[in-house]
Design an enzyme around this catalytic site. Structure first.
Site, PDB file in Angstrom:
ATOM      1  N   GLU A   1      45.640 114.166  11.922  1.00 26.42           N
ATOM      2  CA  GLU A   1      46.749 112.814  12.588  1.00 26.42           C
ATOM      3  C   GLU A   1      45.321 111.344  12.124  1.00 26.42           C
ATOM      4  O   GLU A   1      44.477 111.798  12.713  1.00 26.42           O
ATOM      5  CB  GLU A   1      46.045 113.056  14.472  1.00 26.42           C
ATOM      6  CG  GLU A   1      46.819 114.031  15.631  1.00 26.42           C
ATOM      7  CD  GLU A   1      46.534 114.976  15.897  1.00 26.42           C
ATOM      8  OE1 GLU A   1      46.765 113.000  16.907  1.00 26.42           O
ATOM      9  OE2 GLU A   1      46.815 115.450  16.430  1.00 26.42           O
TER      10      GLU A   1
ATOM     11  N   GLU B   1      41.538 118.637  19.641  1.00 26.54           N
ATOM     12  CA  GLU B   1      41.059 117.694  20.418  1.00 26.54           C
ATOM     13  C   GLU B   1      40.632 118.172  21.497  1.00 26.54           C
ATOM     14  O   GLU B   1      40.690 118.032  22.942  1.00 26.54           O
ATOM     15  CB  GLU B   1      41.915 116.018  20.788  1.00 26.54           C
ATOM     16  CG  GLU B   1      42.006 115.576  19.169  1.00 26.54           C
ATOM     17  CD  GLU B   1      42.951 114.160  19.763  1.00 26.54           C
ATOM     18  OE1 GLU B   1      42.960 113.879  21.052  1.00 26.54           O
ATOM     19  OE2 GLU B   1      42.801 113.859  19.047  1.00 26.54           O
TER      20      GLU B   1
END
Ligand code: AHR
Length: 488
Positions: free
Chosen positions: A296, A173
């Site tokens: 994820e 991220e």
């Protein structure tokens, strides 16, 4: 009657086992207490790993485990987690609850966990606060067999042989907790960092994963594919099912019918997200060399009352099982582009397959979906079409994926996500007859769940509510259910 037609001759792609992967972060009680209790614990363990948790995960053939994060990965300095435990540096886990991380679970412990699980390690490196040298040396430490500064340190720390490292992630991220970078900046950083992720093991190439977008961030995917596509093997994407919005996620239990339906609709939207990025990836990589790595995914609710808000601990119900069942079918259908997916997270965090409380452990309804689906691993996806027997709303009447194993058996996972109606379905194979079948099912009320006092409320069971006649199978699937059929 609903009809499912499967074409056993038409293979659409290979379902890599890694589509059923998991994710473990230094977050809350995932690592500490969840999988690792240390050698001196009263909880039965092997080299510090909980025996009950390891066995349960082996039983669902866990194929791959991602570690150490997540947001934690970009704050993690691997050298703090090697050598004698007493001497390891302590740090504050600023992302997750501000607790002290004593680094007693580090690289050696993670590799030991993977050994016990019989799964592949997927290590996520630090771009946000780490250096190129640090990342490069980590890879050398783990994978260099011969004589080198890092290999020598590993040996001095008690592990003579190098480990296999099939997957390595370069940042997490990076548009957010991993450094708040722009797409252009990260793409260039990715090119630089990955250069020094060297292949030390003869004949083995590390599969390098670049940080991709969250949800529908198309500009990120576009830039990454354009600037760095040729330097990556996989591009990660993250998708969380948050029923309402991030400020009012709702509770994991005690939800309404409306909440149930919103959650499942949101979960199904992952397919639109996959398509969105597939279209961009197809333009830059029509041969589909670069894999999409959904590293994820899962449901994200408000934390359980009375628990540390930074620990993201939530219960898990049949609603979550339905999310997992629908999602894993979608991954199968996109197996030509998706190379790996990792549910968040393994134990005690978000949509976990296992919850623990001291020495006690329970398997969540989601666990049983992985159990029902594990036979898809390493099969070939088959062409199949489901024809509903009436108009569909935002939730499908039924949803499925079908695959063929090396021994010729056909595996079908069929979901009835509806809350009220049993759905009849006829399954037919194109050009072949079904001669025999067996099945297992997971079903219950939408908020059924297991607790530490009643750990067996929800579990899979043999399913016999079907007949095989004239080469076709007819079944009646109860509401809120997922079933696995083996057809021969
Ligand atoms: O899984 C929890 C967090 O969600 C991860 O650390 C991060 O990557 C994502 O935002």
């Amino acid at each position: 009657m609903n009809k499912l037609i499967i074409q056993p001759q038409v293979k659409k792609g290979h379902i890599r086992k890694e589509l059923q992967g998991h994710f473990s972060e230094h977050l809350g009680r995932c690592i500490y207490g969840g999988v690792y209790v240390g050698e001196n614990s009263d909880i039965p363990n092997e080299n510090g790993m909980r025996k009950d948790v390891v066995q349960a995960l082996r039983d669902i053939s866990i194929p791959v485990l991602r570690w150490p994060g997540g947001c934690f990965a970009d704050e993690y300095h691997w050298k703090d987690g090697i050598g004698p435990r007493e001497g390891r540096k302590k740090m504050i886990n600023t992302h997750w609850g501000g607790v002290t991380e004593d680094n007693s679970f580090g690289t050696h412990e993670f590799m030991e966990l993977c050994r016990q699980l019989g799964c592949e390690p997927y290590v996520n490196g630090n771009v946000g606060s780490g250096t190129v040298q640090e990342m490069s040396e980590w890879v050398e430490y783990m994978t260099m067999e011969g004589v080198s500064p890092m290999a020598d340190q590993r040996k001095a720390n008690g592990h003579e042989a190098a480990w296999k490292l099939p997957f390595f992630g370069v940042g997490n991220e990076s548009w957010g907790c991993g450094g708040n970078m722009t797409a252009e900046h990260y793409a260039n950083e990715y090119r630089r960092y990955q250069t020094y992720v060297r292949n030390y093991r003869p004949g083995e190439k590390i599969y390098k994963i670049a940080c991709g977008p969250g949800d529908f961030g198309t500009e990120w995917t576009e830039t990454l594919m354009k600037v760095a596509g040729r330097f990556m093997d996989g591009l990660s994407v993250h998708y969380y099912t948050v029923p309402h919005d991030w400020n009012h996620k709702g509770h994991a239990l005690g939800f309404s019918r409306e909440d149930y339906e919103i959650t499942l609709k949101t979960a199904l939207n992952i397919e639109r997200m996959i398509r969105t990025h597939e279209v961009i990836m197809d333009r830059y990589d029509p041969e589909k060399r670069v894999g999409m790595i959904v590293d994820e995914w899962g449901t994200w609710y408000d934390v359980e009352e009375g628990t540390n808000p930074g620990f993201l601990y939530q219960q898990s119900s049949m609603r979550d099982a339905m999310v997992a069942a629908l999602t894993l079918n979608i991954f199968n259908k996109h197996c030509d582009r998706i190379h790996m997916a990792n549910i968040a997270q393994l134990v005690n965090v978000l949509q976990s397959v296992i919850l623990t409380e001291g020495p006690r452990m329970l398997l969540t309804p989601t666990y049983f979906i992985f159990k029902l689906y594990k036979d898809h691993q390493e099969n070939d996806l088959l062409e199949s079409v489901l024809i509903p027997d009436g108009p569909e709303g935002e939730l499908p009447l039924l949803q499925e994926s079908s695959s063929i194993a090396a021994d010729g058996a056909i595996h079908v996972t069929l979901v009835n996500p509806g809350l009220d109606d049993t759905r009849e379905v006829e399954i037919a194979l194109g050009g072949r007859e079904i001669r025999e079948a067996s099945a297992r099912i997971l079903t219950g009320k939408m908020d059924d769940h297991n607790t530490f006092d009643a750990p067996d409320t929800v579990k899979d069971r043999a399913f016999t509510d079907f007949t095989v006649k004239d080469g076709k199978l007819t079944a009646a699937l109860p509401p809120v259910s997922a079933a696995h059929f083996i057809l021969r």
